[in-house]
Design a protein around this motif. Structure first.
Motif, mmCIF file in Angstrom:
data_model
loop_
_atom_site.group_PDB
_atom_site.id
_atom_site.type_symbol
_atom_site.label_atom_id
_atom_site.label_comp_id
_atom_site.label_asym_id
_atom_site.label_seq_id
_atom_site.Cartn_x
_atom_site.Cartn_y
_atom_site.Cartn_z
ATOM 1 N N GLU A 94 0.835 -1.202 0.000
ATOM 2 C CA GLU A 94 0.000 0.000 0.000
ATOM 3 C C GLU A 94 0.873 1.256 0.000
ATOM 4 O O GLU A 94 0.626 2.192 -0.754
ATOM 5 C CB GLU A 94 -0.917 0.006 1.221
ATOM 6 C CG GLU A 94 -1.794 1.245 1.287
ATOM 7 C CD GLU A 94 -2.663 1.291 2.536
ATOM 8 O OE1 GLU A 94 -3.872 1.091 2.394
ATOM 9 O OE2 GLU A 94 -2.107 1.541 3.633
ATOM 10 N N PHE A 95 1.916 1.262 0.824
ATOM 11 C CA PHE A 95 2.814 2.416 0.889
ATOM 12 C C PHE A 95 3.520 2.633 -0.445
ATOM 13 O O PHE A 95 3.586 3.755 -0.949
ATOM 14 C CB PHE A 95 3.828 2.239 2.017
ATOM 15 C CG PHE A 95 4.880 3.308 2.040
ATOM 16 C CD1 PHE A 95 4.554 4.606 2.430
ATOM 17 C CD2 PHE A 95 6.184 3.044 1.672
ATOM 18 C CE1 PHE A 95 5.504 5.610 2.445
ATOM 19 C CE2 PHE A 95 7.144 4.039 1.689
ATOM 20 C CZ PHE A 95 6.810 5.324 2.076
ATOM 21 N N VAL A 99 3.353 5.870 -2.888
ATOM 22 C CA VAL A 99 4.528 6.628 -3.329
ATOM 23 C C VAL A 99 4.558 6.741 -4.846
ATOM 24 O O VAL A 99 4.775 7.824 -5.396
ATOM 25 C CB VAL A 99 5.832 5.990 -2.793
ATOM 26 C CG1 VAL A 99 7.058 6.589 -3.465
ATOM 27 C CG2 VAL A 99 5.926 6.151 -1.285
ATOM 28 N N SER A 100 4.311 5.637 -5.534
ATOM 29 C CA SER A 100 4.321 5.655 -6.992
ATOM 30 C C SER A 100 3.214 6.557 -7.536
ATOM 31 O O SER A 100 3.464 7.411 -8.400
ATOM 32 C CB SER A 100 4.141 4.237 -7.527
ATOM 33 O OG SER A 100 3.978 4.265 -8.920
ATOM 34 N N LEU A 102 1.625 8.962 -6.033
ATOM 35 C CA LEU A 102 1.873 10.348 -5.642
ATOM 36 C C LEU A 102 2.975 10.976 -6.491
ATOM 37 O O LEU A 102 2.898 12.141 -6.857
ATOM 38 C CB LEU A 102 2.216 10.409 -4.154
ATOM 39 C CG LEU A 102 2.237 11.767 -3.492
ATOM 40 C CD1 LEU A 102 0.938 12.518 -3.700
ATOM 41 C CD2 LEU A 102 2.520 11.612 -1.992
ATOM 42 N N TRP A 103 3.983 10.198 -6.820
ATOM 43 C CA TRP A 103 5.092 10.696 -7.647
ATOM 44 C C TRP A 103 4.571 11.212 -8.988
ATOM 45 O O TRP A 103 4.883 12.318 -9.416
ATOM 46 C CB TRP A 103 6.114 9.588 -7.864
ATOM 47 C CG TRP A 103 7.258 10.024 -8.704
ATOM 48 C CD1 TRP A 103 7.435 9.813 -10.036
ATOM 49 C CD2 TRP A 103 8.379 10.803 -8.271
ATOM 50 N NE1 TRP A 103 8.600 10.397 -10.462
ATOM 51 C CE2 TRP A 103 9.198 11.002 -9.394
ATOM 52 C CE3 TRP A 103 8.760 11.326 -7.048
ATOM 53 C CZ2 TRP A 103 10.384 11.718 -9.325
ATOM 54 C CZ3 TRP A 103 9.958 12.041 -6.989
ATOM 55 C CH2 TRP A 103 10.749 12.226 -8.117
ATOM 56 N N TRP A 104 3.750 10.394 -9.660
ATOM 57 C CA TRP A 104 3.233 10.786 -10.964
ATOM 58 C C TRP A 104 2.201 11.892 -10.838
ATOM 59 O O TRP A 104 2.154 12.806 -11.648
ATOM 60 C CB TRP A 104 2.653 9.579 -11.702
ATOM 61 C CG TRP A 104 3.703 8.587 -12.064
ATOM 62 C CD1 TRP A 104 3.988 7.420 -11.409
ATOM 63 C CD2 TRP A 104 4.656 8.674 -13.125
ATOM 64 N NE1 TRP A 104 5.045 6.786 -12.020
ATOM 65 C CE2 TRP A 104 5.470 7.529 -13.076
ATOM 66 C CE3 TRP A 104 4.889 9.613 -14.133
ATOM 67 C CZ2 TRP A 104 6.502 7.303 -13.979
ATOM 68 C CZ3 TRP A 104 5.921 9.386 -15.037
ATOM 69 C CH2 TRP A 104 6.711 8.243 -14.955
ATOM 70 N N TYR A 105 1.361 11.828 -9.810
ATOM 71 C CA TYR A 105 0.312 12.832 -9.637
ATOM 72 C C TYR A 105 0.907 14.205 -9.324
ATOM 73 O O TYR A 105 0.466 15.215 -9.868
ATOM 74 C CB TYR A 105 -0.667 12.393 -8.544
ATOM 75 C CG TYR A 105 -1.852 13.311 -8.377
ATOM 76 C CD1 TYR A 105 -2.748 13.521 -9.414
ATOM 77 C CD2 TYR A 105 -2.071 13.986 -7.183
ATOM 78 C CE1 TYR A 105 -3.838 14.365 -9.261
ATOM 79 C CE2 TYR A 105 -3.160 14.831 -7.024
ATOM 80 C CZ TYR A 105 -4.035 15.022 -8.066
ATOM 81 O OH TYR A 105 -5.103 15.856 -7.927
ATOM 82 N N ILE A 140 10.637 11.299 1.324
ATOM 83 C CA ILE A 140 10.708 11.003 -0.110
ATOM 84 C C ILE A 140 10.393 12.223 -0.966
ATOM 85 O O ILE A 140 11.044 12.473 -1.976
ATOM 86 C CB ILE A 140 9.736 9.851 -0.454
ATOM 87 C CG1 ILE A 140 10.137 8.602 0.313
ATOM 88 C CG2 ILE A 140 9.694 9.584 -1.948
ATOM 89 C CD1 ILE A 140 9.122 7.489 0.281
ATOM 90 N N PHE A 141 9.394 12.991 -0.542
ATOM 91 C CA PHE A 141 8.942 14.140 -1.316
ATOM 92 C C PHE A 141 9.348 15.433 -0.624
ATOM 93 O O PHE A 141 9.410 15.500 0.603
ATOM 94 C CB PHE A 141 7.408 14.106 -1.480
ATOM 95 C CG PHE A 141 6.925 12.931 -2.260
ATOM 96 C CD1 PHE A 141 6.894 12.972 -3.642
ATOM 97 C CD2 PHE A 141 6.516 11.775 -1.619
ATOM 98 C CE1 PHE A 141 6.458 11.879 -4.373
ATOM 99 C CE2 PHE A 141 6.080 10.677 -2.337
ATOM 100 C CZ PHE A 141 6.058 10.731 -3.726
#
Length: 180
Positions: A94-95, A99-100, A102-105, A140-141
């Motif tokens: 889920e995490f 992350v994936s 959210l990265w693209w969004y 990460i962000f």
């Protein structure tokens, strides 16, 4: 770093059960997720032996990041975890899915020409999941990325997101030019 060129793999990891997702960007991340579901451990070394040059005409710069692409990529990641159920703990899957996605969004909302899509199911899912992992996401962000993401939840704040993302891009551009 999801890139394939920054890693050394065992040949047996590239078996027939790897699934090819015909995506114009991010195929290396999808492949690494599949391989990551198969290996018990990964070793890293602190050595830089490769210089990476991005060209203006490369596919990463030619392909426009659309919201539909973000959704399709999120579906591919979810498919990988569904196909490898049991190999990755559900909360970890889920995490990583968050992350994936959210990265693209965040990449999508950072472009001032892109329209607001905060009412879409993918955006709602990301906003619902993010508070559970707030502390980990901060590692990460950037704070700027997370701020844009939080503000983009409401349509009325889209003009603020556009203004901030434009200012952030200008700031990055100025920093790059001054560092030359």
């Amino acid at each position: 770093m999801p890139a394939l060129w920054s890693k050394i793999y065992r040949r047996e990891l590239f078996g027939e059960s790897l699934c090819h997702y015909p995506m114009p960007m991010g195929q290396d991340l999808l492949l690494n997720l599949q391989i990551g579901c198969r290996v018990a451990r990964v070793r890293t070394i602190d050595y830089v032996g490769y210089n990476y040059l991005q060209r203006a005409g490369s596919s990463i710069h030619r392909n426009k990041l659309t919201f539909d692409y973000c959704k399709k990529f999120a579906e591919c990641v979810d498919d990988i975890f569904a196909r490898n159920a049991g190999a990755v703990a559900p909360e970890r899957a889920e995490f990583l899915s968050l992350v994936s996605g959210l990265w693209w969004y965040v990449g999508y909302i950072s472009k001032s020409s892109n329209s607001w899509r905060g009412s879409d199911e993918l955006a709602k899912k990301l906003h619902e999941m993010a508070p559970r992992y707030r502390k980990a996401l901060r590692t990460i962000f950037s704070g700027k990325q997370l701020l844009l993401f939080r503000l983009d939840r409401w349509r009325a704040l889209r003009p603020a997101v556009i203004a901030l993302s434009t200012v952030f891009r200008w700031g990055e551009s100025i920093k790059r030019r001054l560092s030359r």
